[in-house]
Scaffold this motif. Structure first.
Motif, PDB file in Angstrom:
ATOM      1  N   GLN A  42       0.772  -1.231   0.000  1.00 42.54           N
ATOM      2  CA  GLN A  42       0.000   0.000   0.000  1.00 42.54           C
ATOM      3  C   GLN A  42       0.806   1.284   0.000  1.00 42.54           C
TER       4      GLN A  42
ATOM      5  N   VAL B 256       6.012   9.826  -2.784  1.00 40.58           N
ATOM      6  CA  VAL B 256       5.366   8.898  -1.846  1.00 40.58           C
ATOM      7  C   VAL B 256       4.519   9.708  -0.868  1.00 40.58           C
TER       8      VAL B 256
ATOM      9  N   PHE C 170       2.111   7.935   1.160  1.00 39.39           N
ATOM     10  CA  PHE C 170       1.796   7.048   2.279  1.00 39.39           C
ATOM     11  C   PHE C 170       2.532   5.732   2.047  1.00 39.39           C
ATOM     12  N   GLY C 171       2.787   5.037   3.149  1.00 41.41           N
ATOM     13  CA  GLY C 171       3.309   3.693   3.026  1.00 41.41           C
ATOM     14  C   GLY C 171       4.821   3.622   3.022  1.00 41.41           C
ATOM     15  N   PRO C 172       5.340   2.453   2.805  1.00 41.29           N
ATOM     16  CA  PRO C 172       6.748   2.187   3.088  1.00 41.29           C
ATOM     17  C   PRO C 172       7.734   2.494   1.965  1.00 41.29           C
ATOM     18  N   ALA C 173       7.280   2.838   0.755  1.00 38.37           N
ATOM     19  CA  ALA C 173       8.250   3.008  -0.326  1.00 38.37           C
ATOM     20  C   ALA C 173       9.220   4.138  -0.007  1.00 38.37           C
TER      21      ALA C 173
ATOM     22  N   THR D 154       1.675   4.595  -1.534  1.00 38.86           N
ATOM     23  CA  THR D 154       0.784   5.423  -2.331  1.00 38.86           C
ATOM     24  C   THR D 154       1.592   6.569  -2.919  1.00 38.86           C
TER      25      THR D 154
END
Ligand code: HEM
Ligand code: FES
Lengths: 555, 376
Positions: free
Chosen positions: B322, B333, B335-338, B324
């Motif tokens: 997820q 980015v 949201f999320g871990p990327a 985003t």
């Protein structure tokens, strides 16, 4: 009853043949008389063992048809919906097993279900060993072997899941590759070497195949063998009960009863797995389609045992990623991919030694602890389960979000918070519950159990009549030992503080010992069924005599 | 040594135990030897106090029940064999189970009968153990695990004498050179792994994309010019997952290899130019064409295809974990871990309005590695 006095001739001859060469008569008698304590929880390890055997057998069958090749072909096999689709030979051969080998689908499904049950049984077996303190001396090494088995089985399962080269299985490999890439400096090299070039390349499935059917099963087999030999040599732990002591184990002997019971249980496990495989579809690769690196379906779920990894990858944010001058350390990959499993397995592996260090307990233990009698350990276990369980659930947050119509990001935040807070709460609740149970045990030991009969005293007061507990129950209740701990006030012969309590580590150890034993309920001086001085029906703190309170305060 | 004598008897089966390095169980075997179990006048295998025999009626009933289960198991087993042969291939050798419905039937029949057979055996054996066999409560001694101190010291004495005699301790030159000799051998298996794959060099930084390359819809059959994506194929709010167009050749009759697909796949997204974020750099704007942006579809987290696109918010969502990305703002980015934005592919159109690449990606595609953003 008639009795067969002598072994039949054929059997005698065979026996003699073997004994003449191996000198086994005496040991044979001893080993066949080996005793297995009776308790349902001992069957968990058996389930794991039997499903492992099933995996080996079904796995060998699968190798007869499976082709570990990533060569691209256009499918022209019997399964119509896939005809004309470009795919790897691995995927095509799995379709072949499904749709052209009679019973092939069944074998695949048995293999897959057995894998799921193998890991589940191991995990629950480990929890049993943990909560009953069965990992304590002399069984620490077997505990470590068990953890290695679980970790390796996870990897084995992941690799097996990757072999059919269907869409979800390829995604698992992709995630594995992505995590490898994140390793500082060595990452790209490790990935290029493992994959024989860029992702996905043509080598990964043959390589995973070798690992899946040769190397890892070989190691697993050796570890399972060692695990059972050690168990056999040290004998099982047993639960407290009449006649169950640190010196004597009571239970069912191998010959004849355990052999038959164990055999029955093997067939039972096999029957359940087969029934599941006959009626409950698992991993329908023919519906997923072949792997391509460019497409994906949403709501993708790995096998359950990878769920906690998936969950940690989902909820760990990128706030701690380090990016300096074009160099990156993506902690949002490294922490969930390496640190979290390292923490889970590392903590489990270290616990027996940490506990022995804190408590100074170097004795041999054959009688298992009741979980309530080791409240801090039990609390830690519950904290661990909460942590693991929440990560596991976070691995399905998209499905949770969809099912309960919650915003996806809200579920992420929910898990980010609860993964930290949950274990703490779990620890506190579990520990309190243990202490409560200890008090109840003490009360029951002192004046019997609550019979449910209410009596009115001449004074008008109502009381519940207590009856004496059975001998067995008394044994169980009395099995509680004082939680052992290092002696705080230990002074050596010169009146100097013991070295063990000095220095940074010494003080840390004292602190931990204090934490480990602080509010434990003492059973000291409690005699069964002598509790006339206690008020009937009273519970909790009131039950502590002033002397106990003092003890609670000082220890 | 006393030790040797006592263990002599059980050398055989104690062997495996020794392998795992635990002391031998001399104490245990002595206890067994003392047990009166060998008494020939005794009926059972264990002492009567430890054996609770079942009443004869229960045993007789048990025998009948067990026999019933075993018979059922036999029938199940026969049923399994029958259901195997129930689904033969047809005359041309075409397997009947290839039809999913028939395959399912075959699976259920074979699984059901096999499970029945196994269950019958399990149930019969359970009845055997619980109704026919006595209930046992046999006690064994736990072995005293540490050997007595004198045995330990005698062992260690013996071992050290042997070691001294061998010269290993007294001849350091020999010992050290032996260890030295081992070192390169230990490295050999690791060195041999070198040829498992090429070095990354700068392959991670380049893809097939080059200026003027046309695009085709990913997943669709890609034949000739009619497959090319035209700028008019996209309307605001639209998204197309695309690959570069290459002539099929002998090596890749189906066009791109999976490796190339994994690196080149893009998302083409069209929006109104006014929707572009103000944070977008001039360079990034230059890489777009008429409101169309192209981002790598491979997530910078761990490499799943970031396949979901929400047209109202212009957000790209990776279904794996997820992450985003904001399509209006260089796929930053949100949201999320990327770790980093999805790399951008510079695009433009040819004379006829077909979309073409205007170069390679702005950054390495795929999972972020340690020097992915070097030299930017
Ligand atoms: C010991 C633990 C093992 C575990 C946990 C395990 C797990 C798995 C899993 C989850 C799959 C995917 C099945 C599917 O397609 O649905 C698989 C596939 C496979 N396994 Fe295993 N396996 C084990 C041992 C073995 C052994 C010992 C062999 C062979 C000697 C074997 C041979 C295979 C083959 C050939 C496949 C690919 C065929 C297929 O996917 O249908 N496995 N394994
Ligand atoms: S791979 Fe896209 S979020 Fe993890």
């Amino acid at each position: 009853m008639t009795r067969t006095t002598q072994a039949p001739k054929a059997l005698r001859n065979a026996g003699n043949y073997i004994d003449d060469r191996f000198h086994l008569a005496k040991t044979g008698k001893k080993q066949l008389g080996k005793v297995f304590p009776n308790h349902w929880s001992f069957m968990l390890g058996e389930i794991a063992l039997y499903s492992f055997i099933i995996l080996l057998v079904t796995g060998v069958f699968l190798t007869l048809w499976f082709k570990p090749s990533m060569a691209e072909i256009v499918y022209d096999g019997a399964y119509e919906p896939m005809q004309g689709v470009t795919m790897s030979e691995a995927y095509a051969s799995t379709l072949y097993i499904n749709f052209e080998v009679r019973g092939g689908m069944l074998i695949r499904q048995i293999h897959h279900w057995a894998a799921l049950i193998f890991l589940a049984a191991m995990l629950i077996h480990m929890l049993r060993v943990f909560f009953t303190g069965a990992f304590r001396k002399p069984r620490e090494i077997n505990w470590l072997i068990g953890i290695a088995l679980f970790a390796l089985a996870m990897v084995e399962g992941l690799f097996g899941y990757s072999l059919p080269d269907d869409l979800p299985s390829g995604m698992g490999v992709r995630i594995l590759q992505g995590v490898m890439m994140a390793l500082p400096i060595v990452g790209p090299y490790a990935s290029m070497f493992l994959f024989g070039g860029a992702f996905p390349g043509e080598d990964i499935i043959p390589r995973l195949y070798m690992l899946h059917i040769l190397l890892i099963p070989g190691i697993l087999l050796a570890l399972v063998g060692a695990h059972i030999l050690i168990l056999w040599h040290q004998k099982h732990t047993q639960y407290p009960g009449k006649g169950h002591t640190e010196k004597r184990v009571v239970g069912t002997p191998m010959l004849p009863a355990f052999a038959v019971k164990g055999g029955a249980f093997f067939f039972f496990v096999f029957a359940v797995i087969t029934a599941l495989s006959g009626f409950v579809q698992i991993n329908p690769i023919h519906l997923f389609g072949p792997f391509t690196p460019t497409s994906i379906t949403s709501g993708l779920q790995p096998d359950w045992y990878m769920g906690f990894m998936e969950g940690s990858l989902r909820i760990f944010p990128n706030w701690f990623d380090i990016d300096v001058a074009g160099y990156s350390i993506p902690t949002a990959v490294l922490v969930p991919g390496l640190v979290v499993p390292g923490l889970v397995f590392g903590a489990m592996a270290l616990w027996p030694f940490v506990e022995a260090w804190i408590s100074g307990d170097r004795r041999h233990h054959n009688v298992a602890d009741r979980p309530r009698n080791a409240p801090v350990r039990t609390g830690m276990g519950v904290a661990g389960i909460t942590f693991y369980g929440l990560l596991w659930m976070a691995g399905s947050n998209d499905i949770l979000s969809e099912t309960f119509s919650i915003s996806l990001y809200a579920t992420t935040w929910f898990f980010r918070i609860t993964v930290i807070v949950g274990p703490i709460i779990g620890f506190i609740i579990a520990k309190r519950a243990c202490l409560g149970l200890q008090r109840r045990d003490r009360e029951q030991l002192e004046h019997g159990y609550e019979s449910g009969t209410i009596q009115q005293l001449p004074s008008g007061e109502f009381i519940e009549v207590h009856k004496e507990s059975s001998e067995d129950v008394v044994h169980v209740l009395e099995s509680k030992e004082p939680v052992s701990r290092i002696d705080v006030r230990a002074l050596d012969e010169n009146g100097v503080e013991a070295p063990s309590s000095r220095g940074l580590m010494g003080r840390l150890r004292l602190r931990l010992a204090e934490w480990y034993t602080r509010d434990n309920v003492s059973f000291e001086g409690v005699e069964p069924h002598t509790g006339h001085h206690l008020r009937h029906g009273a519970h909790g703190e009131d039950n502590l005599s002033p002397q106990d309170r003092e003890e609670a305060a000082t220890t | 040594m006393t030790d040797t004598n006592r263990n002599h008897d059980n050398d055989g089966a104690e062997g495996p135990d020794r392998v795992i390095g635990t002391p031998s169980s001399a104490a245990g075997s002595r206890v067994i030897a003392d047990n009166p179990q060998g008494d020939a006048s005794q009926e059972g295998a264990y002492s009567p106090e430890e054996t609770h025999t079942r009443p004869e009626e229960l045993q007789r009933k048990g025998e009948r029940t067990a026999a019933m289960w075993f018979t059922l198991a036999f029938l199940g087993g026969v049923g399994f064999l029958v259901s195997y042969f129930l689904f033969p291939p047809d005359a041309e050798g075409h397997p009947s189970i290839a039809s999913p419905l028939i395959g399912q039937w075959s699976n259920m029949l074979m699984g059901g009968t096999l499970a029945l057979s196994l269950f019958g055996i399990a149930a019969g054996m359970t009845v055997w153990a619980r109704q026919i066999m006595p209930h046992y409560e046999v006690a064994n001694d736990y072995d005293e695990l540490p050997s007595p101190p004198e045995e330990k010291s005698s062992f260690s004495d013996f071992f050290m004498r042997g070691a001294d005699e061998s010269g290993f301790t007294k001849r350091p030159l020999m010992r050290r050179t032996l260890l030295l000799a081992m070192a390169p051998l230990g490295l050999a298996p690791i060195v041999l792994l070198r040829d498992t794959g090429p070095l990354p060099r700068d392959t991670l930084r380049h893809t097939l994309w080059e200026p003027g390359m046309h695009m085709v819809v990913e997943g669709a059959a890609r034949h000739g010019e009619e497959g090319w994506i035209h700028e008019d194929d996209l309307t605001p709010g639209g998204m197309i997952s695309a690959l570069p167009y290459v002539e099929p050749d002998a090596e890749h009759p189906h066009g791109l290899s999976l490796n190339d697909q994994a690196q080149t796949v893009i998302l083409l997204i069209k929006m109104h130019e006014r929707e572009f974020s103000e944070e977008m750099t001039r360079e990034q704007r230059n890489w777009t064409h008429n409101g169309i942006v192209a981002y790598s579809k491979i997530c910078t987290h761990v490499g799943c295809p970031a396949a979901l696109y929400e047209s109202e918010s212009h957000r790209i969502l990776c279904p794996c974990h997820q992450s985003t990305f904001d399509a209006t703002n260089g796929a930053k980015v949100v949201f999320g871990p990327a770790n980093r934005p999805l790399p951008m592919l510079p695009i433009t159109v040819d004379e006829e309005g077909y979309l073409v690449a205007d170069g390679d990606f702005s950054e390495p595609v795929g999972p972020t590695f340690w020097d992915a953003q070097r030299g930017k």
